[in-house]
Design a protein around this motif. Structure first.
Motif, PDB file in Angstrom:
ATOM      1  N   ASP A   1       0.873  -1.172   0.000  1.00 12.65           N
ATOM      2  CA  ASP A   1       0.000   0.000   0.000  1.00 12.65           C
ATOM      3  C   ASP A   1       0.915   1.228   0.000  1.00 12.65           C
ATOM      4  O   ASP A   1       1.446   1.612   1.049  1.00 12.65           O
ATOM      5  CB  ASP A   1      -0.914  -0.016   1.226  1.00 12.65           C
ATOM      6  N   TYR A   2       1.086   1.833  -1.173  1.00  2.82           N
ATOM      7  CA  TYR A   2       2.071   2.903  -1.296  1.00  2.82           C
ATOM      8  C   TYR A   2       1.696   4.125  -0.472  1.00  2.82           C
ATOM      9  O   TYR A   2       2.570   4.788   0.113  1.00  2.82           O
ATOM     10  CB  TYR A   2       2.228   3.288  -2.777  1.00  2.82           C
ATOM     11  N   LYS A   3       0.419   4.441  -0.414  1.00  4.20           N
ATOM     12  CA  LYS A   3       0.008   5.595   0.395  1.00  4.20           C
ATOM     13  C   LYS A   3       0.334   5.372   1.864  1.00  4.20           C
ATOM     14  O   LYS A   3       0.783   6.291   2.564  1.00  4.20           O
ATOM     15  CB  LYS A   3      -1.486   5.847   0.205  1.00  4.20           C
ATOM     16  N   LEU A   4       0.100   4.148   2.341  1.00  6.52           N
ATOM     17  CA  LEU A   4       0.412   3.826   3.734  1.00  6.52           C
ATOM     18  C   LEU A   4       1.916   3.856   3.957  1.00  6.52           C
ATOM     19  O   LEU A   4       2.388   4.339   4.997  1.00  6.52           O
ATOM     20  CB  LEU A   4      -0.152   2.450   4.076  1.00  6.52           C
ATOM     21  N   LEU A   5       2.677   3.386   2.972  1.00  2.83           N
ATOM     22  CA  LEU A   5       4.135   3.382   3.071  1.00  2.83           C
ATOM     23  C   LEU A   5       4.676   4.799   3.186  1.00  2.83           C
ATOM     24  O   LEU A   5       5.549   5.097   4.023  1.00  2.83           O
ATOM     25  CB  LEU A   5       4.726   2.674   1.853  1.00  2.83           C
ATOM     26  N   ILE A   6       4.145   5.692   2.360  1.00  2.00           N
ATOM     27  CA  ILE A   6       4.580   7.092   2.388  1.00  2.00           C
ATOM     28  C   ILE A   6       4.136   7.769   3.674  1.00  2.00           C
ATOM     29  O   ILE A   6       4.895   8.525   4.300  1.00  2.00           O
ATOM     30  CB  ILE A   6       4.037   7.840   1.168  1.00  2.00           C
ATOM     31  N   ALA A   7       2.909   7.480   4.108  1.00  5.77           N
ATOM     32  CA  ALA A   7       2.388   8.094   5.336  1.00  5.77           C
ATOM     33  C   ALA A   7       3.188   7.663   6.550  1.00  5.77           C
ATOM     34  O   ALA A   7       3.473   8.481   7.452  1.00  5.77           O
ATOM     35  CB  ALA A   7       0.918   7.738   5.512  1.00  5.77           C
ATOM     36  N   GLU A   8       3.585   6.398   6.622  1.00  3.96           N
ATOM     37  CA  GLU A   8       4.373   5.913   7.766  1.00  3.96           C
ATOM     38  C   GLU A   8       5.741   6.570   7.800  1.00  3.96           C
ATOM     39  O   GLU A   8       6.250   6.917   8.876  1.00  3.96           O
ATOM     40  CB  GLU A   8       4.509   4.399   7.676  1.00  3.96           C
ATOM     41  N   ALA A   9       6.351   6.773   6.615  1.00  2.00           N
ATOM     42  CA  ALA A   9       7.655   7.429   6.567  1.00  2.00           C
ATOM     43  C   ALA A   9       7.544   8.887   7.003  1.00  2.00           C
ATOM     44  O   ALA A   9       8.406   9.393   7.750  1.00  2.00           O
ATOM     45  CB  ALA A   9       8.236   7.336   5.162  1.00  2.00           C
TER      46      ALA A   9
END
Length: 355
Positions: free
Chosen positions: A78-86
């Motif tokens: 989930d790229y959006k989740l990946l970016i949000a976590e970073a």
């Protein structure tokens, strides 16, 4: 071999360009359709470009797994989740190896038409807001992204259907008119019997056996879509086969193929060009109607008809039906304007009218 436009064709193009409403309708439709062809990449929730710990990735164009980004599974992340976590990690003050270094370019409309967005407090369908400009449907999917993808599928379907039906109609109608006599009579009786079959029932029957798919619908509908054009082509060939230039070609020993395709067909294309936009309108309406009734494309394929069906079932969510009907209305209106402009341009008397 050079391709040159005849004087009459140039005059027709000039008459079409003078019709501002038709010309600009054609330009708008063409530009919007070309842009919609990029929707698998530009209307998506996957980044166009992403830099992850110094490495470059193109998720919108290639598939990656979670393992490529430090995960444990082969499934797509989930790229959006990946970016949000970073971003959350950096916001908490962590640096270095504790946080992944991520930088991404998201598409202009960062929503996937098949993704269920159920993160909000409300149950879908959700009203339009800053995130989902046209709201979500009953399944929590973004309406705008489904409209755009549905436009691409709908126009592509109608174009392919119209092209196949046009080719079949030209060949069958041309053969009838060119050969005449008992060939014409016999084929005409067969066409009358075939046209009496109810297309909707055939679509339902074939769909119940083989399922609903894009190309299966094309094949079934193209089997009926050529009939009306064949009548016009038959009449044109019956008229033109007795013209002096055709008789001269026969006297000179020209073969049937040459006479059919080189002598008669170029002069019999007026009905084809004139009817093409209106046949395109019919294809759009047919697919939308079938999708609305549940006999069209296989869910969850983005479809205007399916959105209209949802709008009727959820009248308390008017943004679904209103946006879909508006998109369909504008598309059909612009296509009709183009058809009227083409019809006037092909009219040999249009230049003799007094204003």
């Amino acid at each position: 071999m050079k391709f040159r436009l005849t004087t009459e064709t140039k005059n027709r193009l000039a008459r079409f360009r003078k019709n501002k409403r038709a010309f600009w309708s054609f330009v708008v439709l063409l530009v919007v359709y070309l842009l919609s062809l990029t929707s698998p990449w530009t209307v998506n929730d996957k980044p166009l470009y992403m830099s992850f710990n110094g490495k470059s990735y193109f998720p919108a164009f290639a598939r990656y797994s979670e393992k490529d980004f430090g995960g444990s599974y082969d499934t797509e992340p989930d790229y959006k989740l990946l970016i949000a976590e970073a971003e959350e990690c950096k916001a908490d003050g962590f640096t270095g190896s504790n946080c992944d270094d991520i930088w991404a370019i998201m598409p202009p409309i960062p929503h996937d038409p098949l993704h269920h967005y159920l993160d909000g407090d409300e149950a879908p369908p959700c009203a339009p807001d800053g995130t989902h400009w046209l709201g979500t449907d009953a399944e929590g999917r973004d309406v705008l992204s489904r409209l755009i993808h549905g436009f691409r599928i709908c126009i592509s379907f109608s174009l392919v259907l119209t092209l196949i039906g046009t080719i079949i109609g030209i060949i069958i109608g041309g053969i009838q008119g060119y050969l005449g006599k008992f060939w014409d009579t016999g084929m005409q009786r067969i066409i009358e019997i075939w046209s009496s079959l109810p297309m909707l029932y055939v679509v339902i029957l074939i769909g119940s056996i083989y399922g609903h798919s894009f190309w299966l619908l094309i094949i079934v509908m193209a089997a009926f879509n050529w009939i009306s054009l064949s009548y016009y082509m038959r009449a044109e060939f019956l008229k033109l086969r007795n013209m002096t230039y055709v008789q001269s070609a026969k006297v000179l020993g020209m073969g049937h193929r040459h006479i059919f395709f080189k002598e008669i067909l170029p002069n019999a294309m007026t009905p084809v060009v004139t009817l093409f936009p209106f046949t395109l309108v019919g294809g759009i309406g047919s697919l939308t109607s079938l999708d609305y009734l549940g006999f069209g494309l296989q869910p969850p394929t983005p479809s205007w008809g399916e959105l209209m069906s949802q709008g009727m079932k959820h009248l308390y969510a008017p943004w679904i039906s209103v946006s879909t009907v508006a998109a369909l209305f504008v598309t059909l209106l612009l296509t009709t304007f183009v058809g009227e402009g083409v019809r006037d341009a092909m009219d040999p008397k249009s230049g003799d009218r007094y204003e």
